[in-house]
Design an enzyme around this catalytic site. Structure first.
Site, PDB file in Angstrom:
ATOM      1  CB  SER A   1      86.324  34.495  28.631  1.00 43.16           C
ATOM      2  OG  SER A   1      86.309  34.792  29.986  1.00 43.16           O
TER       3      SER A   1
ATOM      4  CG  HIS B   1      95.380  45.849  28.970  1.00 41.98           C
ATOM      5  ND1 HIS B   1      94.151  45.819  28.374  1.00 41.98           N
ATOM      6  CD2 HIS B   1      96.226  45.168  28.168  1.00 41.98           C
ATOM      7  CE1 HIS B   1      94.250  45.135  27.246  1.00 41.98           C
ATOM      8  NE2 HIS B   1      95.493  44.739  27.099  1.00 41.98           N
TER       9      HIS B   1
ATOM     10  CG  HIS C   1      85.935  37.326  36.318  1.00 42.54           C
ATOM     11  ND1 HIS C   1      86.797  37.794  35.355  1.00 42.54           N
ATOM     12  CD2 HIS C   1      84.899  36.735  35.662  1.00 42.54           C
ATOM     13  CE1 HIS C   1      86.299  37.499  34.158  1.00 42.54           C
ATOM     14  NE2 HIS C   1      85.154  36.867  34.305  1.00 42.54           N
TER      15      HIS C   1
ATOM     16  CE1 TYR D   1      89.007  34.597  37.555  1.00 42.37           C
ATOM     17  CE2 TYR D   1      86.686  34.094  37.237  1.00 42.37           C
ATOM     18  CZ  TYR D   1      87.914  34.446  36.733  1.00 42.37           C
ATOM     19  OH  TYR D   1      88.061  34.657  35.385  1.00 42.37           O
ATOM     20  CD  GLU D   2      89.921  39.114  37.433  1.00 43.73           C
ATOM     21  OE1 GLU D   2      90.949  39.604  36.947  1.00 43.73           O
ATOM     22  OE2 GLU D   2      88.779  39.456  37.101  1.00 43.73           O
TER      23      GLU D   2
ATOM     24  CB  ALA E   1      82.999  31.795  28.209  1.00 47.29           C
TER      25      ALA E   1
ATOM     26  CG  MET F   1      83.575  30.735  37.128  1.00 46.98           C
ATOM     27  SD  MET F   1      85.347  30.460  37.014  1.00 46.98           S
ATOM     28  CE  MET F   1      85.400  28.695  36.594  1.00 46.98           C
ATOM     29  CB  SER F   2      80.990  36.489  35.055  1.00 47.04           C
ATOM     30  OG  SER F   2      80.398  35.969  33.882  1.00 47.04           O
TER      31      SER F   2
ATOM     32  CG  ASN G   1      83.422  24.135  29.081  1.00 45.45           C
ATOM     33  OD1 ASN G   1      83.500  25.371  29.050  1.00 45.45           O
ATOM     34  ND2 ASN G   1      83.086  23.474  30.150  1.00 45.45           N
TER      35      ASN G   1
ATOM     36  CG  HIS H   1      91.203  30.009  30.419  1.00 41.59           C
ATOM     37  ND1 HIS H   1      89.909  30.458  30.654  1.00 41.59           N
ATOM     38  CD2 HIS H   1      91.885  31.078  29.951  1.00 41.59           C
ATOM     39  CE1 HIS H   1      89.829  31.740  30.345  1.00 41.59           C
ATOM     40  NE2 HIS H   1      91.023  32.145  29.907  1.00 41.59           N
TER      41      HIS H   1
HETATM   42  N1  HPA Z   1      82.298  26.187  34.417  1.00 38.71           N
HETATM   43  C1  HPA Z   1      82.346  27.436  34.903  1.00 38.71           C
HETATM   44  N2  HPA Z   1      82.644  28.491  34.166  1.00 38.71           N
HETATM   45  C2  HPA Z   1      82.896  28.284  32.854  1.00 38.71           C
HETATM   46  C3  HPA Z   1      82.865  27.013  32.288  1.00 38.71           C
HETATM   47  C4  HPA Z   1      82.544  25.893  33.118  1.00 38.71           C
HETATM   48  O1  HPA Z   1      82.502  24.726  32.697  1.00 38.71           O
HETATM   49  N3  HPA Z   1      83.163  27.151  30.968  1.00 38.71           N
HETATM   50  C5  HPA Z   1      83.362  28.487  30.754  1.00 38.71           C
HETATM   51  N4  HPA Z   1      83.200  29.172  31.904  1.00 38.71           N
END
Ligand code: HPA
Length: 270
Positions: free
Chosen positions: A28, A59, A81, A83-84, A111, A209-210, A233, A245
């Site tokens: 991301s 897309h 992902h 989660y999608e 990310a 998450m990936s 973050n 996000h």
């Molecule tokens: N947690 C999970 N996935 C993420 C985060 C997070 O704090 N930041 C970016 N992707």
């Protein structure tokens, strides 16, 4: 599945003349790397036979073929992902295709939230190992030996030699980086503070998450992995405010410049 993968591979082989041995999966906000690609050939996922169909409007992403610093690469802009709602075979389908296409090494980026308290938003972290907390594994099911072994070894999921090359490049270019363990969770919720406490006790330095499903399948297929997290973050409970996000994407974009330089140079020595 093997036949489907061959079909997808045939399509790509006919569609482009490029024959890269290195693929890059962009996380991301890290999409700017495609600006480094020369002589771009872009194929939207919708056009690729058997590629997972996007569940959301707009897309899903695209494959970008071309050269970075003269080296042939295949860039995957936009990943699938868990989660999608994609299943694990769909999430990892591109890796099976890449293997047939001749890809030998892959750079997986993401990310991620920082758990290591010495990190900051903007820290780049070389992934040296991961913890699979998806509660499942992409290789569950009947094994097809044409792809890989039933019980793949995971001693070195992130290739040491590639890590050393990336480190040497970072030092040469003066790019600051850290190193650590990536904990992979399903999302789509950000973690609770208690979960982050648990992950820190497990010695994870970052959470996302990936990446874990793709890395597992790459190892299974015999593709060497270099993993890089962009800490966007600090994780829940360490961060002083709720996550958004937009901030994640914003920090990834800002960090993108050193990320791109690092990747572009590392590719030349991989
Ligand atoms: N947690 C999970 N996935 C993420 C985060 C997070 O704090 N930041 C970016 N992707």
């Amino acid at each position: 599945m093997f036949e489907k993968v061959l079909e997808t591979n045939n399509y790509l082989q006919k569609k482009v003349e490029n024959r890269p041995k290195i693929a890059i999966i962009l996380g991301s906000g890290l999409g700017d790397l495609v600006n480094f690609v020369e002589n771009k050939k872009v194929i939207p996922y919708e056009e690729i036979p058997n590629f997972p169909v996007s569940t959301v409007a707009g897309h899903a992403g695209e494959l970008v073929f071309g050269q970075i610093n003269g080296v042939e690469v295949l860039v995957m802009k936009g990943r699938f992902h868990f989660y999608e709602g994609y299943n694990m075979k769909q999430v990892t389908y591109p890796l099976y295709v890449f293997k047939q296409f001749g890809i030998e090494k892959i750079v997986v980026s993401n990310a991620a939230g920082g758990i290591n308290k010495t990190f900051n938003p903007g820290t780049l972290m070389l992934i040296n190992d991961h913890i699979n907390l998806f509660g499942t594994n992409p290789l569950i099911g009947k094994n097809d030996e044409r792809f890989g072994p039933r019980f793949p070894d995971m001693t070195e999921p992130y290739n040491k030699d590639l890590m050393n090359k990336a480190k040497a490049v970072a030092e040469r270019l003066g790019i600051e980086y850290r190193e650590g363990v990536y904990a992979g969770m399903t999302g789509p919720t950000y973690e609770t503070a208690a979960e982050i406490k648990m992950l820190s006790i497990m010695d994870a330095s970052a959470v996302g998450m990936s990446t874990v499903p793709e890395t597992i399948v790459a190892n299974y297929l015999g593709i060497k992995v270099l993993g890089i997290s962009c800490i966007t973050n600090m994780a829940t409970g360490i961060a002083t405010k709720p996550h958004a996000h937009e901030d994640v994407v914003d920090i990834a974009k800002k960090t993108g410049e050193s990320f791109c330089k690092w990747i572009a140079e590392t590719i030349s020595v991989m």
